[in-house]
Design a protein around this motif. Structure first.
Motif, PDB file in Angstrom:
ATOM      1  N   ASN A   1     -10.484  43.626 -40.611  1.00 50.08           N
ATOM      2  CA  ASN A   1     -10.405  42.177 -40.415  1.00 50.08           C
ATOM      3  C   ASN A   1     -10.534  41.429 -41.741  1.00 50.08           C
ATOM      4  O   ASN A   1      -9.900  40.388 -41.945  1.00 50.08           O
ATOM      5  CB  ASN A   1     -11.489  41.716 -39.443  1.00 50.08           C
ATOM      6  CG  ASN A   1     -11.232  42.181 -38.019  1.00 50.08           C
ATOM      7  OD1 ASN A   1     -10.076  42.394 -37.633  1.00 50.08           O
ATOM      8  ND2 ASN A   1     -12.289  42.353 -37.243  1.00 50.08           N
ATOM      9  N   TRP A   2     -11.363  41.963 -42.628  1.00 54.53           N
ATOM     10  CA  TRP A   2     -11.525  41.334 -43.936  1.00 54.53           C
ATOM     11  C   TRP A   2     -10.217  41.356 -44.720  1.00 54.53           C
ATOM     12  O   TRP A   2      -9.806  40.339 -45.290  1.00 54.53           O
ATOM     13  CB  TRP A   2     -12.635  42.039 -44.713  1.00 54.53           C
ATOM     14  CG  TRP A   2     -12.880  41.492 -46.086  1.00 54.53           C
ATOM     15  CD1 TRP A   2     -13.209  40.211 -46.432  1.00 54.53           C
ATOM     16  CD2 TRP A   2     -12.813  42.238 -47.315  1.00 54.53           C
ATOM     17  NE1 TRP A   2     -13.360  40.100 -47.797  1.00 54.53           N
ATOM     18  CE2 TRP A   2     -13.129  41.322 -48.358  1.00 54.53           C
ATOM     19  CE3 TRP A   2     -12.546  43.562 -47.618  1.00 54.53           C
ATOM     20  CZ2 TRP A   2     -13.157  41.715 -49.694  1.00 54.53           C
ATOM     21  CZ3 TRP A   2     -12.585  43.958 -48.958  1.00 54.53           C
ATOM     22  CH2 TRP A   2     -12.883  43.038 -49.971  1.00 54.53           C
ATOM     23  N   PHE A   3      -9.537  42.493 -44.745  1.00 58.83           N
ATOM     24  CA  PHE A   3      -8.256  42.560 -45.438  1.00 58.83           C
ATOM     25  C   PHE A   3      -7.272  41.534 -44.864  1.00 58.83           C
ATOM     26  O   PHE A   3      -6.525  40.895 -45.602  1.00 58.83           O
ATOM     27  CB  PHE A   3      -7.659  43.964 -45.333  1.00 58.83           C
ATOM     28  CG  PHE A   3      -8.174  44.942 -46.355  1.00 58.83           C
ATOM     29  CD1 PHE A   3      -8.185  44.636 -47.708  1.00 58.83           C
ATOM     30  CD2 PHE A   3      -8.626  46.198 -45.970  1.00 58.83           C
ATOM     31  CE1 PHE A   3      -8.645  45.538 -48.655  1.00 58.83           C
ATOM     32  CE2 PHE A   3      -9.091  47.111 -46.901  1.00 58.83           C
ATOM     33  CZ  PHE A   3      -9.099  46.778 -48.253  1.00 58.83           C
ATOM     34  N   LYS A   4      -7.280  41.373 -43.551  1.00 58.60           N
ATOM     35  CA  LYS A   4      -6.366  40.413 -42.920  1.00 58.60           C
ATOM     36  C   LYS A   4      -6.693  38.976 -43.305  1.00 58.60           C
ATOM     37  O   LYS A   4      -5.818  38.099 -43.252  1.00 58.60           O
ATOM     38  CB  LYS A   4      -6.431  40.562 -41.401  1.00 58.60           C
ATOM     39  CG  LYS A   4      -5.835  41.861 -40.877  1.00 58.60           C
ATOM     40  CD  LYS A   4      -6.036  41.993 -39.369  1.00 58.60           C
ATOM     41  CE  LYS A   4      -5.529  43.333 -38.862  1.00 58.60           C
ATOM     42  NZ  LYS A   4      -5.811  43.518 -37.406  1.00 58.60           N
ATOM     43  N   SER A   5      -7.943  38.729 -43.702  1.00 60.69           N
ATOM     44  CA  SER A   5      -8.354  37.366 -44.051  1.00 60.69           C
ATOM     45  C   SER A   5      -7.916  36.956 -45.457  1.00 60.69           C
ATOM     46  O   SER A   5      -7.973  35.772 -45.794  1.00 60.69           O
ATOM     47  CB  SER A   5      -9.876  37.228 -43.932  1.00 60.69           C
ATOM     48  OG  SER A   5     -10.545  37.860 -45.026  1.00 60.69           O
ATOM     49  N   TRP A   6      -7.478  37.907 -46.281  1.00 62.48           N
ATOM     50  CA  TRP A   6      -7.078  37.565 -47.640  1.00 62.48           C
ATOM     51  C   TRP A   6      -5.875  36.631 -47.604  1.00 62.48           C
ATOM     52  O   TRP A   6      -4.859  36.941 -46.953  1.00 62.48           O
ATOM     53  CB  TRP A   6      -6.699  38.818 -48.427  1.00 62.48           C
ATOM     54  CG  TRP A   6      -7.820  39.744 -48.744  1.00 62.48           C
ATOM     55  CD1 TRP A   6      -9.050  39.797 -48.157  1.00 62.48           C
ATOM     56  CD2 TRP A   6      -7.794  40.807 -49.705  1.00 62.48           C
ATOM     57  NE1 TRP A   6      -9.794  40.810 -48.700  1.00 62.48           N
ATOM     58  CE2 TRP A   6      -9.055  41.447 -49.653  1.00 62.48           C
ATOM     59  CE3 TRP A   6      -6.838  41.262 -50.601  1.00 62.48           C
ATOM     60  CZ2 TRP A   6      -9.378  42.524 -50.473  1.00 62.48           C
ATOM     61  CZ3 TRP A   6      -7.141  42.343 -51.417  1.00 62.48           C
ATOM     62  CH2 TRP A   6      -8.401  42.966 -51.356  1.00 62.48           C
ATOM     63  N   PRO A   7      -5.921  35.506 -48.286  1.00 61.27           N
ATOM     64  CA  PRO A   7      -4.796  34.569 -48.277  1.00 61.27           C
ATOM     65  C   PRO A   7      -3.710  34.969 -49.281  1.00 61.27           C
ATOM     66  O   PRO A   7      -3.381  34.229 -50.219  1.00 61.27           O
ATOM     67  CB  PRO A   7      -5.453  33.240 -48.659  1.00 61.27           C
ATOM     68  CG  PRO A   7      -6.591  33.632 -49.543  1.00 61.27           C
ATOM     69  CD  PRO A   7      -7.100  34.944 -49.004  1.00 61.27           C
ATOM     70  N   VAL A   8      -3.126  36.146 -49.085  1.00 61.94           N
ATOM     71  CA  VAL A   8      -2.081  36.627 -49.994  1.00 61.94           C
ATOM     72  C   VAL A   8      -0.717  36.115 -49.542  1.00 61.94           C
ATOM     73  O   VAL A   8      -0.483  35.962 -48.340  1.00 61.94           O
ATOM     74  CB  VAL A   8      -2.077  38.173 -50.071  1.00 61.94           C
ATOM     75  CG1 VAL A   8      -3.313  38.684 -50.782  1.00 61.94           C
ATOM     76  CG2 VAL A   8      -1.969  38.799 -48.692  1.00 61.94           C
TER      77      VAL A   8
END
Length: 285
Positions: A146-153
């Motif tokens: 979930n943390w990786f998905k939260s990255w605003p890339v």
């Protein structure tokens, strides 16, 4: 300045090893040295400051592990614990570092103690930096996904990278510029902005190979001197760190105040103070 040395790891994966000596050693003498292993998502350059002061008296090489930095990015099936251990084994042998002191952070520390348990002939001592021996479990893996998905890339600029990871990331308790710089080092510029040099799904695959298991038994097979280092605000708690020291046949303990998980990067001077006496002893034996 840094000098790149190519290493061939498990399954023929190409690995980039780096010497950060000033000036770089163009023809280093083979013999006992230091191998530095970064953690999940890290890269060899995160060890640059440590490698430079070590290189004043010893040969110190930092490795971009598979899937990280400038090393090859093999398919998901290639990210096994055995592959990471065999890569470190290959690096020590091909670089002529044995018997080496292996310094590892987080996942790199796990690789270090697993290598020492498997190949005691290659490892003269260990420094274990903020890595737990207990199982973290499935909930932890889901949190990371979930943390990786939260990255605003993609990030528009490196300044945006620094700000998000240093201030805006929900995992940040208080502003931490060093953390922002740490993550800025793992980004590269693409056509639409700044993205990580690694594939997050492959990082999760790497983590999945160890997060569900405890690694206490492997610690008992580490016969060389081993220093367990934790940041006061890091992920490795004091009680668990001290139990790791007790389980290790020749374990020692060090603690760095005002440091979180990224001890060597966050507090480089205090990190050096914590580990240098240990290294002075084991590298002169």
């Amino acid at each position: 300045m840094a000098r790149r040395i190519d290493v061939r790891g498990a399954g023929g994966v190409g690995l980039a090893a780096w010497e950060f000596a000033d000036p770089p050693k163009t023809d280093p003498e083979p013999g006992p040295g230091v191998l530095l292993l970064h953690g999940l998502m890290g890269r060899a350059s995160h060890w640059a400051a440590t490698a430079r002061w070590l290189s004043e008296r010893h040969r110190a090489v930092a490795l971009d592990q598979r899937g990280h930095g400038q090393s090859d990015k093999p398919p998901p099936a290639a990210y096994t614990r055995d592959a990471y251990i065999e890569d470190a084994e290959a690096a020590v042998e091909q670089l002529g570092l044995a018997p080496a002191v292996v310094i590892g952070h987080a996942m790199g520390a796990l690789t270090a103690w697993q290598l020492a348990a498997k190949r005691p002939d290659l490892v003269r001592a260990l420094v274990i930096c903020d890595m737990r021996a207990s199982a973290l479990g499935g909930a932890s893996q889901r949190e990371w996904a979930n943390w990786f998905k939260s990255w605003p890339v993609p990030f528009a600029t490196l300044a945006d990278v620094r700000k998000w990871f240093g201030e805006d990331d929900p995992w940040v308790d208080r502003p931490n510029p060093a953390r922002g710089e740490f993550y800025a080092e793992i980004m590269h510029e693409s056509a639409d902005g700044w993205r990580p040099v690694f594939d997050p799904d492959r990082m999760l695959k790497s983590r999945e190979t160890w997060v569900h298991d405890a690694h206490w038994e492997e610690l008992t097979h580490v016969g060389c001197p081993a220093l367990v280092v934790r940041g006061l605000d890091g992920e490795l708690g004091r009680a668990e760190a001290q139990e790791m020291v007790r389980v290790l046949p020749r374990g020692q303990y060090a603690e760095v105040a005002d440091a979180g998980h990224l001890i060597h990067y966050d507090q480089p001077a205090a990190w050096r103070t914590a580990i240098e006496p240990f290294l002075d002893t084991v590298l002169t034996q």
